[in-house]
Design a protein around this motif. Sequence first.
Motif, PDB file in Angstrom:
ATOM      1  N   ASN A 130      79.414  10.452  39.483  1.00  0.00           N
ATOM      2  CA  ASN A 130      79.168  11.680  40.235  1.00  0.00           C
ATOM      3  C   ASN A 130      78.211  12.597  39.489  1.00  0.00           C
ATOM      4  OD1 ASN A 130      80.613  11.038  42.490  1.00  0.00           O
ATOM      5  ND2 ASN A 130      82.532  11.759  41.627  1.00  0.00           N
ATOM      6  N   ILE A 133      74.773  11.528  40.236  1.00  0.00           N
ATOM      7  CA  ILE A 133      74.225  11.945  41.536  1.00  0.00           C
ATOM      8  C   ILE A 133      73.557  13.317  41.396  1.00  0.00           C
ATOM      9  CG2 ILE A 133      74.843  12.725  43.872  1.00  0.00           C
ATOM     10  CD1 ILE A 133      77.017  10.551  43.908  1.00  0.00           C
ATOM     11  N   PHE A 134      74.240  14.238  40.721  1.00  0.00           N
ATOM     12  CA  PHE A 134      73.698  15.597  40.645  1.00  0.00           C
ATOM     13  C   PHE A 134      72.589  15.720  39.617  1.00  0.00           C
ATOM     14  CE2 PHE A 134      77.589  15.797  42.917  1.00  0.00           C
ATOM     15  CZ  PHE A 134      77.190  16.528  44.024  1.00  0.00           C
ATOM     16  N   THR A 136      70.475  13.269  39.228  1.00  0.00           N
ATOM     17  CA  THR A 136      69.359  12.711  39.985  1.00  0.00           C
ATOM     18  C   THR A 136      68.817  13.738  40.985  1.00  0.00           C
ATOM     19  OG1 THR A 136      70.340  10.525  39.800  1.00  0.00           O
ATOM     20  CG2 THR A 136      68.677  10.800  41.511  1.00  0.00           C
ATOM     21  N   LYS A 137      69.741  14.433  41.653  1.00  0.00           N
ATOM     22  CA  LYS A 137      69.314  15.443  42.639  1.00  0.00           C
ATOM     23  C   LYS A 137      68.490  16.529  41.949  1.00  0.00           C
ATOM     24  CE  LYS A 137      71.483  18.529  46.075  1.00  0.00           C
ATOM     25  NZ  LYS A 137      72.755  19.177  46.448  1.00  0.00           N
ATOM     26  N   GLU A 402      69.746  17.407  50.483  1.00  0.00           N
ATOM     27  CA  GLU A 402      70.897  16.482  50.413  1.00  0.00           C
ATOM     28  C   GLU A 402      70.588  15.188  51.159  1.00  0.00           C
ATOM     29  OE1 GLU A 402      71.279  19.744  51.035  1.00  0.00           O
ATOM     30  OE2 GLU A 402      72.343  20.373  49.218  1.00  0.00           O
ATOM     31  N   ALA A 405      68.375  13.132  48.881  1.00  0.00           N
ATOM     32  CA  ALA A 405      69.155  12.590  47.749  1.00  0.00           C
ATOM     33  C   ALA A 405      70.022  11.424  48.219  1.00  0.00           C
ATOM     34  CB  ALA A 405      70.021  13.690  47.143  1.00  0.00           C
ATOM     35  N   MET A 406      70.580  11.565  49.407  1.00  0.00           N
ATOM     36  CA  MET A 406      71.442  10.529  49.985  1.00  0.00           C
ATOM     37  C   MET A 406      70.655   9.225  50.176  1.00  0.00           C
ATOM     38  SD  MET A 406      73.098  11.181  53.686  1.00  0.00           S
ATOM     39  CE  MET A 406      74.063   9.937  54.522  1.00  0.00           C
ATOM     40  N   LEU A 411      73.497   6.506  49.498  1.00  0.00           N
ATOM     41  CA  LEU A 411      74.881   6.943  49.682  1.00  0.00           C
ATOM     42  C   LEU A 411      75.208   6.993  51.164  1.00  0.00           C
ATOM     43  CD1 LEU A 411      74.805   9.793  47.026  1.00  0.00           C
ATOM     44  CD2 LEU A 411      75.906   7.559  46.803  1.00  0.00           C
ATOM     45  N   GLU A 416      78.692  13.400  49.501  1.00  0.00           N
ATOM     46  CA  GLU A 416      78.591  12.931  48.115  1.00  0.00           C
ATOM     47  C   GLU A 416      77.498  13.671  47.350  1.00  0.00           C
ATOM     48  OE1 GLU A 416      80.513  10.618  46.772  1.00  0.00           O
ATOM     49  OE2 GLU A 416      81.193   9.260  48.353  1.00  0.00           O
ATOM     50  N   THR A 417      76.523  14.233  48.079  1.00  0.00           N
ATOM     51  CA  THR A 417      75.376  14.864  47.418  1.00  0.00           C
ATOM     52  C   THR A 417      75.496  16.384  47.380  1.00  0.00           C
ATOM     53  OG1 THR A 417      74.068  15.163  49.422  1.00  0.00           O
ATOM     54  CG2 THR A 417      73.882  13.026  48.316  1.00  0.00           C
ATOM     55  N   SER A 418      76.648  16.903  47.820  1.00  0.00           N
ATOM     56  CA  SER A 418      76.871  18.343  47.796  1.00  0.00           C
ATOM     57  C   SER A 418      78.041  18.609  46.857  1.00  0.00           C
ATOM     58  CB  SER A 418      77.191  18.823  49.216  1.00  0.00           C
ATOM     59  OG  SER A 418      77.577  20.175  49.191  1.00  0.00           O
TER      60      SER A 418
END
Length: 429
Positions: A130, A133-134, A136-137, A402, A405-406, A411, A416-418
């Motif tokens: 997780n 993910i953030f 990467t975002k 988002e 990013a998804m 994803l 998952e991206t928030s």
Amino acid sequence: MKRTLISELDNDHLGKTVTVEGWIHEIKRLKSVDFIMLRDKTGIVQVTVKKTETPIGIDLGSLTRESVMRVTGEFPEKQISKKMKEITASKIDLLNVAATPLPLPVAENIESDLETRLNNRFLDLRRHENYAIFHTKSNLLWGIRSFLHTHGFVEVNTPKIVASSTEGGADLFRVQYFEMDAYLNQSPQLYKEILISSGFERVFEVGPAFRAEKHNTTYHLNEFTSIDIEMGFSNHEDAMAMLEGSVKSGIENALSHAHNSGNYQLRMLEVPELPFPRVEYSKCLSMVQNAGGKIEFGEDFGPEHLRVIGEKYPGFYFITKWPSELRPFYTMVDPDDETLTNSFDLQFREREITSGAQRVHDPEMLRRRFVAKGLNPEDFQFYLNAFRYGMPPHAGWGLGLERLAMILLDLKNIRETSLFPRDRTRIVP
Ligand code: AMO
């Protein structure tokens, strides 16, 4: 005391005393030795505590998972485990004790359902996948920001509490603003255009956008991050070029800073090739009709239609020249065909990521567009004023961070991206 991040433990540290800090991931107790897996955001280190040497003065038996500790010890020359770096503890400070039982497992590879994960998001986010993910975002956004900066855009912040709708009346959250009614902004559209008349020429904004959409899908949030640009003395073609450049730069930056510190595999798209294909709405319409889809000119594509188009265009592509009735009042009509507009959506397969267009810059035309859309120009006086005293031709777009990013991380659910998603039923945590 200098803290070393776990990822920083390298050959230069061999044989030296180091201090690491983090959370207890796991504890393994053997006869003569205990092992504590200590986790920080960059990785996991195995801390060896020899029972005979009792270096620490705390009862390891009472330690709980996810407690926070500082460990000082040697990073031995001889690293026995191939899989994990090791430290031999000489001093351990327990900085905070975690309660038991944990409402959500962090260390185990157990799939918890999304609702439980989101209810306990602070713990869920401790999982390295997780964090990745953030991370990467953040790098995706950084790549987009730096591209826009190098192309002469200035970052701005516009109000989120507003008096009127931008994207359509129904999807607004109403707020009480002292004795007035106000709304949470759906998009910075009107303000970014006003800034073009203010002589800023190129602006961008990264901020929250609020949509009171009732549907509960895997790709809608009621609060999302909108990356918006507006550029003066430009048309839709210029805006599309800026968009594909931004997307490519964001993905390049995300890939070059990929975070792979856990035992998971971060899957990411490859850097896309430019230019992205441009496909007109009418061509997409024929594709859908030929595949048996029931849709007429002037209607929007539904998910099943977009799947048909997405099969033909499996990566990023633009759908251009949308019918006038499908685009908002601010969209410039195609000078060669009044039924069409100088507009575009950026798609990835069946998913829309961005909408954009050249805008109307003539105040009289704008007034007519308001009326044609059933809106009262008087409600938009503050916006119309900016067009009366010298508004350049301009164009821009809004990209859902988002959604991008998804797609980048493949994803299945936008939540998952928030960090703390807002959807139809969730406003906590
Ligand atoms: P639009 O309304 O199409 O256009 O929104 C632009 C992009 O924002 C994202 N988006 C969303 N993401 C998650 N959840 C939602 N509920 C949601 N709604 C929209 C999508 C979409 O493509 N003012 C125009 C942009 C412009 O022309 O400059 C606008 O807001 O990725």
